[in-house]
Design a protein around this motif. Sequence first.
Motif, PDB file in Angstrom:
ATOM      1  N   GLY A  38       1.861  55.499  29.198  1.00 40.47           N
ATOM      2  CA  GLY A  38       1.470  54.619  30.311  1.00 40.47           C
ATOM      3  C   GLY A  38       2.627  53.803  30.848  1.00 40.47           C
ATOM      4  O   GLY A  38       2.681  53.517  32.045  1.00 40.47           O
ATOM      5  N   CYS A  39       3.556  53.424  29.963  1.00 38.03           N
ATOM      6  CA  CYS A  39       4.697  52.618  30.425  1.00 38.03           C
ATOM      7  C   CYS A  39       5.529  53.431  31.415  1.00 38.03           C
ATOM      8  O   CYS A  39       5.893  52.941  32.484  1.00 38.03           O
ATOM      9  N   ALA A  40       5.806  54.697  31.053  1.00 40.21           N
ATOM     10  CA  ALA A  40       6.613  55.550  31.944  1.00 40.21           C
ATOM     11  C   ALA A  40       5.855  55.818  33.238  1.00 40.21           C
ATOM     12  O   ALA A  40       6.452  55.816  34.330  1.00 40.21           O
ATOM     13  N   THR A  41       4.534  56.003  33.126  1.00 39.36           N
ATOM     14  CA  THR A  41       3.739  56.305  34.328  1.00 39.36           C
ATOM     15  C   THR A  41       3.734  55.115  35.281  1.00 39.36           C
ATOM     16  O   THR A  41       3.928  55.266  36.495  1.00 39.36           O
ATOM     17  N   TYR A  42       3.557  53.917  34.735  1.00 42.99           N
ATOM     18  CA  TYR A  42       3.568  52.704  35.575  1.00 42.99           C
ATOM     19  C   TYR A  42       4.924  52.562  36.273  1.00 42.99           C
ATOM     20  O   TYR A  42       5.000  52.297  37.486  1.00 42.99           O
ATOM     21  N   ILE A  43       5.998  52.752  35.511  1.00 44.13           N
ATOM     22  CA  ILE A  43       7.335  52.578  36.087  1.00 44.13           C
ATOM     23  C   ILE A  43       7.580  53.618  37.184  1.00 44.13           C
ATOM     24  O   ILE A  43       8.074  53.300  38.271  1.00 44.13           O
ATOM     25  N   SER A  57      13.631  51.050  25.270  1.00 45.61           N
ATOM     26  CA  SER A  57      12.465  50.806  24.411  1.00 45.61           C
ATOM     27  C   SER A  57      11.356  50.140  25.229  1.00 45.61           C
ATOM     28  O   SER A  57      11.549  49.784  26.385  1.00 45.61           O
ATOM     29  N   THR A  58      10.199  49.965  24.611  1.00 36.86           N
ATOM     30  CA  THR A  58       9.070  49.307  25.278  1.00 36.86           C
ATOM     31  C   THR A  58       8.535  48.209  24.357  1.00 36.86           C
ATOM     32  O   THR A  58       9.005  48.044  23.224  1.00 36.86           O
ATOM     33  N   CYS A  59       7.516  47.517  24.849  1.00 36.49           N
ATOM     34  CA  CYS A  59       6.897  46.459  24.025  1.00 36.49           C
ATOM     35  C   CYS A  59       6.445  47.046  22.686  1.00 36.49           C
ATOM     36  O   CYS A  59       6.690  46.472  21.619  1.00 36.49           O
ATOM     37  N   LEU A  60       5.787  48.208  22.744  1.00 33.89           N
ATOM     38  CA  LEU A  60       5.206  48.777  21.530  1.00 33.89           C
ATOM     39  C   LEU A  60       6.287  49.225  20.542  1.00 33.89           C
ATOM     40  O   LEU A  60       6.241  48.879  19.354  1.00 33.89           O
ATOM     41  N   PRO A  78      12.386  45.055  25.328  1.00 32.58           N
ATOM     42  CA  PRO A  78      11.003  44.613  25.120  1.00 32.58           C
ATOM     43  C   PRO A  78      10.572  43.733  26.280  1.00 32.58           C
ATOM     44  O   PRO A  78      11.202  42.709  26.541  1.00 32.58           O
ATOM     45  N   SER A  79       9.514  44.122  26.964  1.00 28.33           N
ATOM     46  CA  SER A  79       9.140  43.407  28.190  1.00 28.33           C
ATOM     47  C   SER A  79       8.599  42.016  27.919  1.00 28.33           C
ATOM     48  O   SER A  79       8.619  41.171  28.797  1.00 28.33           O
ATOM     49  N   TYR A  80       8.112  41.782  26.694  1.00 26.64           N
ATOM     50  CA  TYR A  80       7.557  40.452  26.422  1.00 26.64           C
ATOM     51  C   TYR A  80       8.652  39.402  26.287  1.00 26.64           C
ATOM     52  O   TYR A  80       8.380  38.213  26.218  1.00 26.64           O
ATOM     53  N   LEU A 125       8.758  42.001  36.891  1.00 27.20           N
ATOM     54  CA  LEU A 125       8.316  43.340  36.506  1.00 27.20           C
ATOM     55  C   LEU A 125       8.795  43.640  35.095  1.00 27.20           C
ATOM     56  O   LEU A 125       9.427  42.811  34.444  1.00 27.20           O
ATOM     57  N   CYS A 126       8.531  44.894  34.710  1.00 29.14           N
ATOM     58  CA  CYS A 126       8.694  45.256  33.298  1.00 29.14           C
ATOM     59  C   CYS A 126      10.157  45.642  32.969  1.00 29.14           C
ATOM     60  O   CYS A 126      10.829  46.287  33.780  1.00 29.14           O
ATOM     61  N   ALA A 127      10.638  45.224  31.805  1.00 28.12           N
ATOM     62  CA  ALA A 127      12.063  45.377  31.464  1.00 28.12           C
ATOM     63  C   ALA A 127      12.572  46.834  31.493  1.00 28.12           C
ATOM     64  O   ALA A 127      13.644  47.096  32.044  1.00 28.12           O
ATOM     65  N   PRO A 128      11.836  47.814  30.919  1.00 28.98           N
ATOM     66  CA  PRO A 128      12.364  49.189  30.994  1.00 28.98           C
ATOM     67  C   PRO A 128      12.431  49.743  32.416  1.00 28.98           C
ATOM     68  O   PRO A 128      13.169  50.710  32.664  1.00 28.98           O
ATOM     69  N   LEU A 129      11.695  49.124  33.362  1.00 31.08           N
ATOM     70  CA  LEU A 129      11.833  49.551  34.767  1.00 31.08           C
ATOM     71  C   LEU A 129      13.265  49.269  35.244  1.00 31.08           C
ATOM     72  O   LEU A 129      13.909  50.114  35.874  1.00 31.08           O
TER      73      LEU A 129
HETATM   74  S1  SF4 Z   1       3.520  47.686  27.695  1.00 28.27           S
HETATM   75 FE1  SF4 Z   1       5.439  46.544  28.014  1.00 28.27          FE
HETATM   76  S2  SF4 Z   1       6.966  48.142  28.423  1.00 28.27           S
HETATM   77 FE2  SF4 Z   1       4.950  49.102  28.717  1.00 28.27          FE
HETATM   78  S3  SF4 Z   1       4.527  48.886  30.899  1.00 28.27           S
HETATM   79 FE3  SF4 Z   1       3.578  47.119  29.874  1.00 28.27          FE
HETATM   80  S4  SF4 Z   1       5.142  45.499  29.999  1.00 28.27           S
HETATM   81 FE4  SF4 Z   1       6.178  47.451  30.413  1.00 28.27          FE
END
Ligand code: SF4
Length: 469
Positions: A47-52, A104-107, A141-143, A22-26
């Motif tokens: 969208g990142c916060a909404t997904y998490i 932080s996020t990918c962006l 950064p999730s990547y 799953l995504c790192a900020p989660l």
């Molecule tokens: S863009 Fe990156 S930080 Fe945002 S939800 Fe997707 S994987 Fe996670």
Amino acid sequence: MQNEGLTLEANKHVASRNACKLCAPLGASMVFKGIEGCIPMIHGSQGCATYIRRYLISHYKEPMDIASSNFSEETTIYGGNKNFINGIDNIRKQYAPTVMGIASTCLSETIGEDIPSLIAEYREIYNGDSTLPLFVHASTPSYSGTHMDGFHEAVLATIRTLSVEAKRERRINLFSGFISPADIRLLKQLMNDFEIDYTLFPDYSTSMDNPCWKDYHLIPEGGTSIDDIRKTGSATASIELGTVLNKGSLSEQVLMRSSVTSAGEWLEKNYFIKNHTIVMPIGIEATDSLMNIISTTSGKEIPQKYALQRGRLVDAYIDGHKYVFGKKAVVYGEEDMVIAVSLFLAEIGIKPVIVASGGESKLMKKELLKYNEEAFSETIILSGADFETIRELSLEIKPDIIIGNSKGYYIARQLSIPIVRIGFPIHDRIGGPRIKHLLYEGTQNLFDLIVNALLDYKQEHSPIGYKYM
Ligand code: SF4
């Protein structure tokens, strides 16, 4: 995908198909939910916060407030400092947090946002304001990492920011990893039974598993107190549950910054606090190790209650042995959870034939062979795995049971074999936060679940069925 074990035809795929991570900020958000009075903020797109939030709500069945600095096209081009400052102003007005955990996020990482400078700028604007919250920043950064890298990065960031070196007390720091709220409660009970002062971090046992409220609580009760986090700098020893932690792809960045990868290592390097990094306590051997370390560090005997639990577990192993011995299992999930569960399965006589994780540390094979070379010499061990690869291999190998989160359900369904749901996420059942995995009590729970799932399958597929065993 990296195969730590055999060379497989399945490696021909270069694209990830339903990643087992799953995504790192989660992961970082989970840690921030485990700090008293803290609100997590994601610096990036909405969208990142909404997904998490959506992902966590589905597992924990709890309200989940996670703020976002809400990047737009303009922010992406010119930088997010205006959104960052306005966002924090709004959060302070609405929630009045004592701590803000910023991930932080990918962006925001890709455009090179300098979050420590943004925090410094904010502090400068409100210089002298006594209501200013504490800030903790985790680079996620999730990547370049999974939710577990984000989780451990946030644990490290919190300790680095808030711990205070002070005169030694007889006290233990317990960095418990990404475990269920029920497991956190088991660990707290254990430390209380040993009658030793401790800091367990992060403690989301209440904030992610609330009682029913009459009115909405903007910031749920619970979490490790700031005072206890500060006291991590005066402990006698730290214990980290898990041996991989965030030694995945984020570690290079972490190493560049501080030459340590975890909170326990950081405290050892900076405050000379002895650090014990151990396998998560699932199964008798791993739980014995934890008990012995706590006993030696605290100078106290293991409470009798745990000797009884251990005895009952040994008895259950004997009772259930004939139903599990020689069965083949697929195990997947977070690296540390997968290592611990696989060792436990080997302990009870089940063969883990595929052991897989989306984590990319490539340490799983080394760890498993270190603890039980015989049991894992022929196991297929997959790093950076996706669910499609696990499915394809499972079709070939024909396991008897699948053990992992609910995302592998479709594999069990296709193979018509039982699945035992453990860990995170569990999106197709209730009770995920209440699953006990750790210590003798949690192991007993897992053992019963696994044996009964195999018995259920046998009974369902018997031409006559049966009422007695
Ligand atoms: S863009 Fe990156 S930080 Fe945002 S939800 Fe997707 S994987 Fe996670």
